[in-house]
Design an enzyme around this catalytic site. Structure first.
Site, PDB file in Angstrom:
ATOM      1  N   LYS A 267     -10.956   0.293 -17.596  1.00  0.00           N
ATOM      2  CA  LYS A 267     -10.287   0.944 -18.723  1.00  0.00           C
ATOM      3  C   LYS A 267     -11.318   1.664 -19.592  1.00  0.00           C
ATOM      4  O   LYS A 267     -12.196   1.041 -20.173  1.00  0.00           O
ATOM      5  CB  LYS A 267      -9.544  -0.079 -19.586  1.00  0.00           C
TER       6      LYS A 267
ATOM      7  N   GLY B 115     -19.068  -2.326 -26.100  1.00  0.00           N
ATOM      8  CA  GLY B 115     -18.268  -1.964 -27.264  1.00  0.00           C
ATOM      9  C   GLY B 115     -18.749  -2.708 -28.485  1.00  0.00           C
ATOM     10  O   GLY B 115     -19.901  -3.151 -28.541  1.00  0.00           O
TER      11      GLY B 115
ATOM     12  N   THR C 179     -15.250  -7.201 -30.950  1.00  0.00           N
ATOM     13  CA  THR C 179     -14.420  -7.162 -29.737  1.00  0.00           C
ATOM     14  C   THR C 179     -15.061  -8.017 -28.651  1.00  0.00           C
ATOM     15  O   THR C 179     -14.371  -8.758 -27.940  1.00  0.00           O
ATOM     16  CB  THR C 179     -14.250  -5.714 -29.239  1.00  0.00           C
TER      17      THR C 179
ATOM     18  N   GLU D 251     -22.339  -5.805 -23.646  1.00  0.00           N
ATOM     19  CA  GLU D 251     -23.350  -4.931 -24.268  1.00  0.00           C
ATOM     20  C   GLU D 251     -22.735  -4.463 -25.578  1.00  0.00           C
ATOM     21  O   GLU D 251     -21.780  -3.683 -25.585  1.00  0.00           O
ATOM     22  CB  GLU D 251     -23.667  -3.777 -23.319  1.00  0.00           C
TER      23      GLU D 251
ATOM     24  N   CYS E 161     -25.615   3.104 -29.350  1.00  0.00           N
ATOM     25  CA  CYS E 161     -26.007   1.758 -29.757  1.00  0.00           C
ATOM     26  C   CYS E 161     -27.517   1.634 -29.878  1.00  0.00           C
ATOM     27  O   CYS E 161     -28.027   0.713 -30.505  1.00  0.00           O
ATOM     28  CB  CYS E 161     -25.446   0.731 -28.789  1.00  0.00           C
TER      29      CYS E 161
ATOM     30  N   GLU F 181     -23.797  -2.444 -38.566  1.00  0.00           N
ATOM     31  CA  GLU F 181     -23.849  -1.249 -37.724  1.00  0.00           C
ATOM     32  C   GLU F 181     -22.929  -0.166 -38.278  1.00  0.00           C
ATOM     33  O   GLU F 181     -21.720  -0.374 -38.388  1.00  0.00           O
ATOM     34  CB  GLU F 181     -23.444  -1.603 -36.288  1.00  0.00           C
TER      35      GLU F 181
HETATM   36  O1  TXE Z   1     -14.854  -0.430 -30.335  1.00  0.00           O
HETATM   37  P1  TXE Z   1     -14.113  -1.489 -29.435  1.00  0.00           P
HETATM   38  P2  TXE Z   1     -14.296   0.393 -31.572  1.00  0.00           P
HETATM   39  C1  TXE Z   1     -19.338  -0.434 -32.375  1.00  0.00           C
HETATM   40  C2  TXE Z   1     -19.456   0.552 -33.516  1.00  0.00           C
HETATM   41  C3  TXE Z   1     -18.040   0.846 -33.827  1.00  0.00           C
HETATM   42  C4  TXE Z   1     -17.404  -0.506 -33.618  1.00  0.00           C
HETATM   43  C5  TXE Z   1     -15.938  -0.494 -33.367  1.00  0.00           C
HETATM   44  O2  TXE Z   1     -20.058  -0.076 -34.622  1.00  0.00           O
HETATM   45  O3  TXE Z   1     -17.867   1.316 -35.124  1.00  0.00           O
HETATM   46  O4  TXE Z   1     -18.074  -1.016 -32.501  1.00  0.00           O
HETATM   47  O5  TXE Z   1     -15.622   0.504 -32.421  1.00  0.00           O
HETATM   48  C6  TXE Z   1     -11.565  -2.003 -25.743  1.00  0.00           C
HETATM   49  N1  TXE Z   1      -9.592  -6.699 -25.027  1.00  0.00           N
HETATM   50  N2  TXE Z   1     -19.463   0.181 -31.065  1.00  0.00           N
HETATM   51  O6  TXE Z   1     -13.306  -0.395 -32.359  1.00  0.00           O
HETATM   52  O7  TXE Z   1     -12.803  -1.864 -30.016  1.00  0.00           O
HETATM   53  C7  TXE Z   1     -11.262  -0.643 -26.330  1.00  0.00           C
HETATM   54  O8  TXE Z   1      -9.999  -0.197 -25.930  1.00  0.00           O
HETATM   55  C8  TXE Z   1     -10.139  -5.849 -24.154  1.00  0.00           C
HETATM   56  C9  TXE Z   1     -20.705  -0.043 -30.384  1.00  0.00           C
HETATM   57  O9  TXE Z   1     -13.885   1.696 -31.093  1.00  0.00           O
HETATM   58  O10 TXE Z   1     -15.092  -2.537 -29.163  1.00  0.00           O
HETATM   59  C10 TXE Z   1     -12.398   0.167 -25.745  1.00  0.00           C
HETATM   60  O11 TXE Z   1     -12.123   0.530 -24.395  1.00  0.00           O
HETATM   61  N3  TXE Z   1     -10.627  -4.641 -24.481  1.00  0.00           N
HETATM   62  C11 TXE Z   1     -20.674   0.373 -28.991  1.00  0.00           C
HETATM   63  C12 TXE Z   1     -13.563  -0.819 -25.786  1.00  0.00           C
HETATM   64  O12 TXE Z   1     -12.958  -2.105 -25.883  1.00  0.00           O
HETATM   65  C13 TXE Z   1     -10.562  -4.277 -25.777  1.00  0.00           C
HETATM   66  C14 TXE Z   1     -19.825   1.489 -28.590  1.00  0.00           C
HETATM   67  C15 TXE Z   1     -14.519  -0.647 -26.956  1.00  0.00           C
HETATM   68  O13 TXE Z   1     -13.792  -0.627 -28.146  1.00  0.00           O
HETATM   69  C16 TXE Z   1     -10.000  -5.131 -26.751  1.00  0.00           C
HETATM   70  C17 TXE Z   1     -18.601   1.587 -29.360  1.00  0.00           C
HETATM   71  C18 TXE Z   1      -9.498  -6.383 -26.326  1.00  0.00           C
HETATM   72  N4  TXE Z   1      -8.939  -7.244 -27.169  1.00  0.00           N
HETATM   73  C19 TXE Z   1     -18.488   0.957 -30.555  1.00  0.00           C
HETATM   74  N5  TXE Z   1     -10.077  -4.496 -27.941  1.00  0.00           N
HETATM   75  C20 TXE Z   1     -21.881   0.224 -28.151  1.00  0.00           C
HETATM   76  N6  TXE Z   1     -22.321  -0.999 -27.921  1.00  0.00           N
HETATM   77  O14 TXE Z   1     -22.426   1.176 -27.645  1.00  0.00           O
HETATM   78  C21 TXE Z   1     -10.656  -3.299 -27.734  1.00  0.00           C
HETATM   79  N7  TXE Z   1     -10.943  -3.156 -26.424  1.00  0.00           N
END
Ligand code: TXE
Length: 479
Positions: free
Chosen positions: A173, A226, A230, A248, A282, A383
């Site tokens: 996904k 992500g 999460t 990660e 990140c 962050e």
């Molecule tokens: O990320 P999410 P978000 C950080 C950055 C950002 C914050 C939130 O600080 O502001 O995270 O971003 C999926 N079960 N990073 O809310 O939600 C979601 O659909 C399974 C750092 O956009 O973590 C997406 O595909 N999956 C980072 C993915 O998780 C779930 C990069 C990431 O989204 C889920 C991005 C669940 N319950 C944001 N909930 C990095 N490490 O590079 C969400 N998702």
């Protein structure tokens, strides 16, 4: 354009026929719909993957490798189309999508297509016991890959490529915020001859579609990139089900600048490490610590360079800073700038939304530099994930080391110095998974990639990724 799920080699509508709007960050308009997939779609994807597994896991390394390399070649042949799609969907400058995102997605397939032909397992002779052990590295089965919006195809393929190279079948996904290039990838996989069901891509929200992947009892491993919150939630669901887990997560990386560094190269790179991809990487060095003796000089030179960065429409080649990924994210970043001001941070440049003619509703923000007085403030501890960095001086190696480590994250750190002993001391003491010395984001795909503390668990990259996507089984033969 409406995006579809890619299940068993076919483009499919979601079973419930529910859709989510897909926004273009450059102008804030809806330009398509994506499936709001339910558990039933994930179930279909799982069944397709499960059926493909017996044949794919027994397919020779050479045959798997050929297909992965073919996918890589097709991505390269479609570079312009993919880069345009990525830039439109994410808001990133087209120049970045063309030189970083899509070439790297192609490299991921090529790299793991080659790596799998070199992946060896161990043997241990039990001398004196007349026994021989050998370790099988077997694919896990059906695995789940969940990726974020900042480097959409780059991070999506960073997981999928090793998973399928190792003989697994995948339910994946991409982020619902940036689904487009993952959708386009499905057709490329068909053209490259990837057997149907080996890769299945389900679109939808994290809390429903993503959650259904994590909860699925047949999906035996989850690779997630992500946000830290999460990641913690996913761990709570997956660990009691004894799934293999690679997380990660976020970072709040120190960029440590000593007076003896190569100043010009440091300055150029610090602009990149602060603002590349609108600061939404990140690995960005969002806490800049500068040795007191060069602090004033740095401040003047850095701000002069930041002011030269052009915030503009992502499709313009001359744009340095495009749009942030979403309205919600822009608001989150603006809110952090307010928090910093309230805790006596001094905004040295930027800090405001940018209105671009004809694209007034786009999510643009000035690159922002904030001088802080202490590392303990909220802007230095959380962050932000936007084009915002803080700067502050330090007096000694001990002082900066202590500040570098006093944060909940531990993904990467950058050091600027020509003192070898200091490099060795600091590199071993900084709490992070990745240290760059006199460079930033220089990547060799064979190296372990990942963080410590709240930046996650596990390592991706090279054989680490192939180890994650296989189960080790020891066979002991007494002779
Ligand atoms: O990320 P999410 P978000 C950080 C950055 C950002 C914050 C939130 O600080 O502001 O995270 O971003 C999926 N079960 N990073 O809310 O939600 C979601 O659909 C399974 C750092 O956009 O973590 C997406 O595909 N999956 C980072 C993915 O998780 C779930 C990069 C990431 O989204 C889920 C991005 C669940 N319950 C944001 N909930 C990095 N490490 O590079 C969400 N998702």
């Amino acid at each position: 354009m409406n995006i579809k799920n890619y299940i068993n080699g076919q483009n499919e509508n979601p079973i419930n026929n529910e859709w989510i709007d897909n926004y273009c960050p450059a102008n804030g308009e809806v330009y398509g719909k994506i499936p709001n997939s339910s558990k039933a779609d994930v179930e279909n994807a799982y069944n397709a993957a499960k059926s493909a597994f017996p044949v794919w896991s027994q397919t020779t390394f050479e045959a798997r490798s050929r297909i992965l390399i073919k996918i890589s070649e097709l991505l390269e042949a479609n570079l312009q189309r993919f880069a345009e799609a990525e830039s439109k969907d994410n808001g990133k400058p087209i120049s970045l999508a063309k030189t970083v995102d899509i070439p790297r997605a192609a490299s991921n397939f090529r790299f793991f297509g080659n790596a799998i032909t070199q992946f060896a397992s161990e043997s241990h002779e039990s001398v004196g016991q007349e026994a021989m052990n050998y370790t099988l590295r077997q694919p896990i089965g059906v695995v789940g890959c969940i990726s974020p919006w900042n480097l959409p195809l780059y991070l999506f393929t960073w997981k999928i490529a090793p998973a399928i190279a190792a003989g697994n079948c995948v339910v994946a996904k991409p982020s619902e915020v940036t689904p487009m290039t993952a959708y386009l990838l499905g057709n490329i996989c068909n053209e490259a001859g990837l057997p149907k069901g080996v890769l299945n891509i389900v679109h939808g929200l994290g809390t429903t579609t993503g959650q259904a992947i994590v909860e699925h009892p047949g999906i035996k491993a989850i690779s997630f990139t992500g946000g830290t919150e999460t990641g913690a939630h996913i761990a709570k669901v997956a660990v009691p089900m004894f799934k293999k887990l690679s997380l990660e997560l976020g970072g709040k990386n120190p960029n440590i600048i000593f007076a003896d560094c190569d100043y010009e190269s440091m300055l150029e790179t610090t602009i990149r490490s602060s603002f590349s991809n609108q600061g939404q990487i990140c690995l960005c060095g969002s806490r800049v610590f500068v040795e007191a003796s060069i602090y004033d000089r740095f401040k003047i030179d850095f701000i002069a360079k930041v002011k030269q960065l052009k915030v503009g429409h992502p499709s313009e080649e001359s744009t340095n800073i495009g749009a942030l990924v979403s309205k919600t994210h822009l608001e989150k970043v603006l809110n952090y700038i307010d928090i910093a001001k309230n805790e006596n941070g001094i905004v040295l440049c930027g800090g405001n939304k940018v209105i671009i003619k004809d694209f007034e509703n786009g999510y643009y923000l000035e690159p922002t530099v904030i001088e802080v007085l202490t590392n303990e403030c909220q802007i230095n501890q959380e962050e932000v994930f936007g084009p915002v960095v803080t700067i502050m001086p330090f007096n000694s190696e001990d002082h900066v080391l202590q500040m570098a480590n006093k944060v909940k994250y531990g993904l990467s750190a950058t050091l600027w110095t020509n003192d070898l002993k200091r490099t060795m001391r600091m590199s071993s003491q900084i709490q992070a998974g990745i240290i760059w010395v006199n460079t930033w984001m220089m990547r060799d795909l064979r190296t372990p990639f990942g963080g410590v503390k709240a930046s996650g668990i596990g390592r991706e990259g090279g054989f680490e990724a192939l180890r994650f996507f296989t189960e080790a089984k020891n066979v002991c033969i007494k002779y």
